[in-house]
Design a protein around this motif. Structure first.
Motif, PDB file in Angstrom:
ATOM      1  N   LYS A 120      -1.509   3.199   4.405  1.00 54.98           N
ATOM      2  CA  LYS A 120      -0.894   3.925   3.632  1.00 54.98           C
ATOM      3  C   LYS A 120       0.724   4.174   3.776  1.00 54.98           C
ATOM      4  N   PHE A 135      -6.925   3.084   4.390  1.00 54.26           N
ATOM      5  CA  PHE A 135      -6.085   3.997   4.471  1.00 54.26           C
ATOM      6  C   PHE A 135      -4.938   4.193   5.530  1.00 54.26           C
ATOM      7  N   VAL A 167       0.834  -1.268  -0.025  1.00 56.43           N
ATOM      8  CA  VAL A 167       0.207   0.011  -0.172  1.00 56.43           C
ATOM      9  C   VAL A 167       0.983   1.055   0.097  1.00 56.43           C
ATOM     10  N   LYS A 168       0.856   2.004  -1.219  1.00 59.29           N
ATOM     11  CA  LYS A 168       1.824   3.080  -1.200  1.00 59.29           C
ATOM     12  C   LYS A 168       0.714   4.540  -1.293  1.00 59.29           C
ATOM     13  N   ALA A 169       1.526   5.561  -0.888  1.00 63.57           N
ATOM     14  CA  ALA A 169       0.960   6.878  -1.029  1.00 63.57           C
ATOM     15  C   ALA A 169       0.944   7.233  -2.537  1.00 63.57           C
ATOM     16  N   HIS A 170      -0.278   7.905  -2.799  1.00 66.28           N
ATOM     17  CA  HIS A 170      -0.278   8.515  -4.103  1.00 66.28           C
ATOM     18  C   HIS A 170       0.467   9.987  -4.061  1.00 66.28           C
ATOM     19  N   THR A 228      -4.843   6.257  -1.840  1.00 61.12           N
ATOM     20  CA  THR A 228      -3.554   5.344  -1.714  1.00 61.12           C
ATOM     21  C   THR A 228      -3.372   4.643  -3.308  1.00 61.12           C
TER      22      THR A 228
END
Lengths: 352, 873
Positions: B108, B105, B74-77, B84
């Protein structure tokens, strides 16, 4: 003299040709073929002629007379034809103007539908039985196998009538015409308690349920029930009789089906569906896409109900069914608001 | 009830049957399927003209495009705080998916996940419900750039997949979900919405429906292989027996035939497995946590409502003593605060579950929340109570106080269904539990239910079950035993079946059948309370034979019994004839409400006593009508804009009889108003209906009923009529009705048009009872003679008297007397009028002028002598 005759003929025919009306024709007739006309004068002056002239002039005069009379006859017909043609022309109507309204009487659509149903049932041997609209709890529920607080009572919320000291047997507006089943059975069995006669009746009438008045629900509605009681009446008879009835109502090709259902006063119970006559079973708004229309509930009369009516359930059996004329009309005519029926707007009523 | 097909398949093999096949079989057997909701499974497609069978809704999930996937990171946008980026594997390749789901979330930026999260993954081109739209709006997933990142697929929520109407995050599947498998194959489902009839309450559960299907298809009910034992010790059953810790006292076994309790310790409260949540949601129940869900799940599966108590609170309340559960009726006026926070005033009919400290719950209806229970530091669970709206499933409630493990005492009981029904109604507390209990739940289910509930809690919450059950069963229902013969089946169903065939049909429904020499002895199965004994029991069993055999296979025959005596219905027939006459004279029939109000009727007539409705739907429908005319006048008022109205109603009125059934005499009411002739493009200013229009119709009506002795006199009606324009109608000397113009003051109370309102009302009981006079006047071969006479006489002499004198004097030769003119002017003189009559003379010979003159002179002389009339020259 012959010249004179020719002149007479010529002048007369000439004046005739320009004539167009009856009055001028009458005048011409007097002037040209009348007693004192020049032609008739010729005939009158016959005696003055010589023996030799007579046949010649006589023949000529006759010829002229025939000619004039024949011309007159033709002219008379022509004038008449012209006059008729003129008057026909003058009488021409605007055929597009509206026709005159005839005020006629009509039966309420519910009565019309009740009559359709009852007429078929009468032919099938079911006689009309009517009974009261205000009933006791005993007749409306208890005798029909609805115990107090029975869940099935929730299917029929009732209007109660104010009365004191009747907690065990309150007075209410009948929720169905079924109390008439008990009344009819009791009347019949009273005539011969040991061997009560068979029953085949139709019970029409107004029924009442505690509902909000909306497009889909009403506080009153008509019902017609049928009841057959006798010896050896079976569920197969129920199926056969109701199939016959429904085909008379909805057409000989109507497909029907019986589904298991529940009513406290019948057992074996069923719901009868007819193939949707609006879409032919393809699925539409009216049948809610099911292809079938629920048109009546039915079943074998419950043993307790037979007993309460004075018929021994070990010996007698029967079946009963119920249906709603307003519902039938709504389905058939795509009426989407049940309030039309007691609203009695003449613009609705006049469509039936 | 809402029934997911996948759940049904736990108990019966449905291979080879479509969802529609299943729905059809159930519908015909009395379990009517109102709607089929698809949540994943392929939906039937209908070509044009093909027949539909059921209302359907929902969506099918594309097997290629919607699959199980796992989130690996799960990465940050990069450009959006609230979004995410998920690195996810769909079974074939890695994908990057954008999501704003709140339930992911918190991860994230967590990087590579230790344990991947299983999700429902939809690829480009999938058809789903729009998760952001109001309601259910179909959309197709398209490629887009969101804040600079390519988006071509998504991780789905329950709303997007049509599992629920709303959702607040993506679906997180169970850990064992197979990645890459089409989602439809994994959790695709269809839900049958089934109407449960009152006598089929036993089927308001998954096993009940499966049992019916087994009977209808001839398939086996799948062996219920879930562990159901509370006999320990084992890995899940251990510790001290519940019997050492809890005892039960039932004070009224009629109201509480059985009470079963089991104990489970150290249950860990957390969400249920997703498969369980999904089934509950499809069944219309909110998923709360594993404990509440276990009670609801067991209830829906088996039909036994369960009630979970916090064992520690009960223990605290009991102090040193053994916990004692007591069921008893309430004291009149006793109070209980139910779970919804409402203080309920109880009556002696209500049954309570108590301990020695006090009441704990309103039995079978709703849990209690007495302060000492709530003030405790632990947890109170209640899966039974909580108000639900009609058609909804109950929502369990948990008042969490932060403790992660609790001990639960689970109640399964049997209650008197009428008592529960009355209690639920009295306190307006419909719930899934009271729905079931108020329709009858067999006591046998109490034990099965508790065991099942405990097992689910053990499986989903890691608890350990205490050995044994506390089971108090003071009133075992008697087994219903019914004898059935082939003759019974023939006599009532009309089919020929051997005892073996009957036995086979009933055994499918789990009846125990014993074939004896000439009869079948049938014992109802333990889950059924709807089978009676004796002749009623026979009917009960035969209905089951018919259902099992199939209503569609029973033949159609005609009745062979003799016809009843033909008595007809003279009253009905007479009224139908009356209606025909009324229609023939140009009147429109109306049908009105029986319920009205005294105020409405008082505009035209006053009654002191009415039949009063105890529970009127509205104040204006508070009594039964006493005036049919008042009802028809209301219809006329509603139609006031119509140019011309001429209507009638035939119906009952209701005369009160104190504390008894009212009298329901029949009446006929007629109202006419407006234009006599319909206006048209060449008809203007039609005259309005007046008194004589009504009178003319009444004359026709009475003639049609074959009444001849008719007298019209001044009216003494209770109705408010114009005193000079109203009359009573007497037939054969009896007053049968009244008619006339509505009194101007009464008319003012309505919103009518200007035209006079002409009304009539007849008492049909009286009108019907009269002797009709049949017969005709022969039509003569000889020519009639016609003659007019006009006379001048005093105003005070009634026209009817003049006509009577003329007829009397003229004898049988005067066959018709028709008044054709009424004239007044100065020449005639004040207080005088001229009446002109056309007379018809007819005899069985050709009359001469002299014959006519002789009669005329006699008449004139008689009129002169009797009423002082003068022949007008």
């Amino acid at each position: 003299m012959l010249d004179k005759l020719n002149e007479i003929e010529k002048a007369a025919l000439e004046s005739l040709s320009s004539i167009t009306d009856q009055a001028a024709l009458d005048a011409w007739r007097i002037a040209n073929v009348g007693r004192s006309s020049p032609l008739m004068q010729v005939f009158a002056g016959f005696g003055k002629l010589s023996k030799e002239e007579r046949p010649v002039v006589g023949a000529a005069a006759n010829r002229v007379k025939v000619a004039l009379e024949s011309a007159l006859e033709q002219k008379v017909q022509a004038v008449k034809n012209a006059a008729l043609a003129k008057s026909l022309e003058e009488e021409k109507l605007d055929v597009t103007l509206p026709g005159r309204e005839v005020k006629i009487g009509r039966l309420h659509p519910s009565t019309q539908q009740l009559r359709r149903v009852l007429a078929i049932l009468a032919e099938m041997g079911f006689q009309v039985y009517t009974s009261r609209e205000v009933e006791t709890d005993e007749m409306n529920f208890q005798m029909l196998n609805f115990a107090p607080h029975h869940p099935a009572r929730e299917m029929q919320d009732s209007f109660y009538v104010e009365a004191e000291g009747r907690e065990d047997n309150p007075i209410l507006m009948r929720t169905h015409t079924s109390p008439g089943q008990i009344r009819a059975m009791r009347e019949a069995s009273a005539t011969n308690p040991q061997n009560p006669p068979p029953i085949r009746i139709a019970l029409p009438g107004m029924c009442f349920r505690y509902e909000q008045i909306t497009a889909r629900s009403e506080i009153q509605f008509n019902q017609v029930e049928g009841l057959a009681v006798g010896k050896g009446i079976t569920f197969a008879d129920l199926k056969g009789t109701l199939t016959d009835f429904v085909r008379r109502m909805f057409g000989q090709d109507a497909r029907v089906r019986f589904r298991a259902s529940y009513f406290p006063f019948t057992e074996t119970s069923a719901e009868m569906d007819v193939e949707c006559f609006v879409c032919g079973g393809k699925g539409c708004q009216v049948c809610k896409n099911s292809g079938w229309l629920e048109i009546l509930g039915c079943g074998m009369v419950h043993p307790n109900v037979l007993q309460n009516g004075g018929y021994d359930p070990k010996i007698y059996s029967g079946f009963a069914w119920g249906m709603g004329p307003e519902r039938q009309l709504m389905l058939r005519n795509k009426i989407n608001d049940i309030r039309y029926f007691w609203g009695n707007d003449v613009r609705f009523l006049e469509q039936f | 009830m809402k029934l997911p097909i996948s759940w049904l398949k736990d108990f019966i093999d449905l291979d080879g049957l479509t969802v529609e096949d299943i729905a059809r079989k159930l519908t015909l057997a009395g379990l009517e399927v109102d709607e089929i909701l698809y949540a994943g499974l392929p939906m039937p497609t209908y070509s044009a003209g093909e027949k539909h069978e059921f209302k359907t809704n929902g969506i099918a999930w594309d097997k290629e495009k919607i699959v199980v996937a796992e989130i690996r990171e799960v990465k940050a946008h990069p450009n959006a705080d609230k979004l995410t980026l998920l690195d996810l594997f769909d079974g074939q390749q890695e994908q990057v998916v954008l999501t704003g789901a709140p339930n992911i979330f918190h991860l994230k930026g967590a990087g590579k996940l230790e344990k991947p999260i299983k999700v429902a993954y939809a690829k480009e081109g999938s058809t789903l419900y729009d998760g952001h739209a109001e309601g259910q709006v179909l959309m197709t997933l398209k490629r887009a750039k969101i804040r600079g990142v390519d988006s071509y697929s998504m991780v789905c929520s329950e709303k997007e997949l049509g599992i629920t109407d709303e959702s607040d995050g993506i679906i997180i599947l169970d850990d064992d979900a197979p990645v890459g498998t089409p989602l439809a194959d994994y959790i695709g489902d269809a839900v049958l919405d089934i109407s449960i009839l009152p006598n089929m309450a036993r089927n308001a559960n998954v096993i009940g429906i499966a049992r019916e299907l087994a009977a209808l298809t001839g398939r086996e009910l799948r062996a219920d292989n879930r562990p159901q034992t509370v006999d320990g010790p084992s890995s899940t059953v251990n510790g001290p027996s519940v019997n050492d810790l809890v005892e039960i006292e039932i004070t009224n076994s009629e109201l509480n035939p059985r009470f079963v309790a089991g104990l489970i310790r150290n249950v860990e409260i957390k969400p249920s497995p997703y498969q369980i949540q999904r089934r509950l949601k499809l069944a219309g129940v909110r998923a709360i946590n594993n404990i509440v869900d276990a009670t609801n799940y067991a209830m829906i599966e088996l039909g036994e409502p369960l009630h979970a108590f916090d064992y520690d609170i009960l223990k605290e309340r009991a102090g040193d003593k053994k916990i004692k559960i007591i069921t008893r009726t309430a004291q009149e006026g006793e109070e209980l605060v139910t779970l919804d926070g409402m203080k309920r005033k109880l009556t002696a009919m209500n049954v309570l579950v108590c301990d020695e400290k006090g009441s704990l719950s309103l039995a079978g209806v709703m849990g209690g929340s007495e302060s000492e229970v709530y003030d405790a530091s632990k947890e109170v669970l209640d899966a039974v109570g909580v108000e639900v709206k009609a058609g909804e499933m109950p929502q369990g409630k948990i008042t969490s106080r932060g403790k992660s493990t609790v001990n639960v005492l689970l109640e399964g009981a049997a209650w008197n269904f009428i008592n529960i029904r009355r209690t639920a109604k009295q306190h307006n507390l419909p719930s899934e539990a009271s729905f079931r209990f108020s329709r009858g739940v067999h006591p046998a289910l109490a034990e099965i239910g508790v065991k099942r509930g405990l097992q689910y809690m053990a499986a989903w919450a890691n608890g350990s079950i205490a050995p044994g059950l506390v089971d108090t069963y003071p009133l075992k229902p008697k087994d219903s035993v019914v004898d059935v013969t082939s003759q019974d089946v023939k006599r009532l169903l009309g089919i020929d079946l051997t005892l073996e065939q009957i036995s086979e049909l009933l055994t499918r429904l789990e009846f125990k059948c014993e074939v004896m020499s000439n009869k079948l002895q049938v014992t109802a199965p333990a889950h059924r309370m709807d089978i009676d004994e004796g002749v009623v029991g026979l009917a009960d069993v035969l209905e089951e034979v018919a259902r099992s055999y199939g209503y569609d296979k029973i033949p159609t025959t005609t009745m062979s019994d003799s016809l009843p005596p033909q008595v007809g219905n003279p009253v009905h027939e007479w009224e139908e004839h009356l209606r025909d006459l009324l229609v023939a004279i140009g009147l429109q029939e109306v049908v009105t409400y029986r319920m009205t109000s005294p105020e409405r009727e008082s505009r035209v007539v006053t009654h002191n006593e009415y039949v009063r409705i105890a529970n009127p739907i509205a104040p204006e429908r508070s009594v039964l009508r006493q005036s049919l005319l008042a009802s028809v006048l209301e219809v006329v008022e509603k139609n006031a804009k119509a140019e011309s109205i001429a209507m009638f109603e035939v119906g009952s009125i209701f005369e009160p009889v104190k504390n008894d059934l009212p009298n329901e005499p029949r009446r006929l009411a007629i109202v006419m108003t407006g234009a006599r002739i319909a206006s048209a493009w060449d008809v203007k200013d039609s005259p309005k209906f007046d008194f004589y229009d009504m009178k003319g119709r009444i004359e026709l009506l009475l003639a049609g009923l074959r009444y001849t002795d008719i007298v019209y006199t001044e009216s003494e009606s209770t109705y408010q009529l114009h005193p000079g324009k109203s009359a009573e109608v007497k037939v054969n000397g009896q007053v049968v009705g009244v008619f006339g113009e509505l009194h101007p003051l009464a008319k003012e109370k309505y919103e009518f048009s200007d035209a006079p309102i002409i009304v009539a009302e007849f008492d049909l009981e009286k009108l019907r009872g009269l002797n009709p006079s049949y017969g005709i006047t022969p039509v003569s071969e000889f020519p009639p003679m016609y003659e007019d006479i006009a006379i001048i006489l005093d105003e005070s002499v009634a026209a009817s008297a003049v006509e009577a004198l003329i007829r009397q004097t003229g004898g049988k030769t005067v066959t018709d007397v028709r008044l054709f003119d009424v004239y007044r002017d100065e020449k005639i003189g004040a207080g005088k009028k001229s009446l002109a009559y056309s007379l018809t003379y007819q005899a069985e010979k050709t009359l001469t002028d002299a014959d006519a003159a002789a009669i005329r002179n006699k008449i004139v002389k008689r009129l002169e002598n009797t009423i002082g009339a003068k022949l007008r020259s």
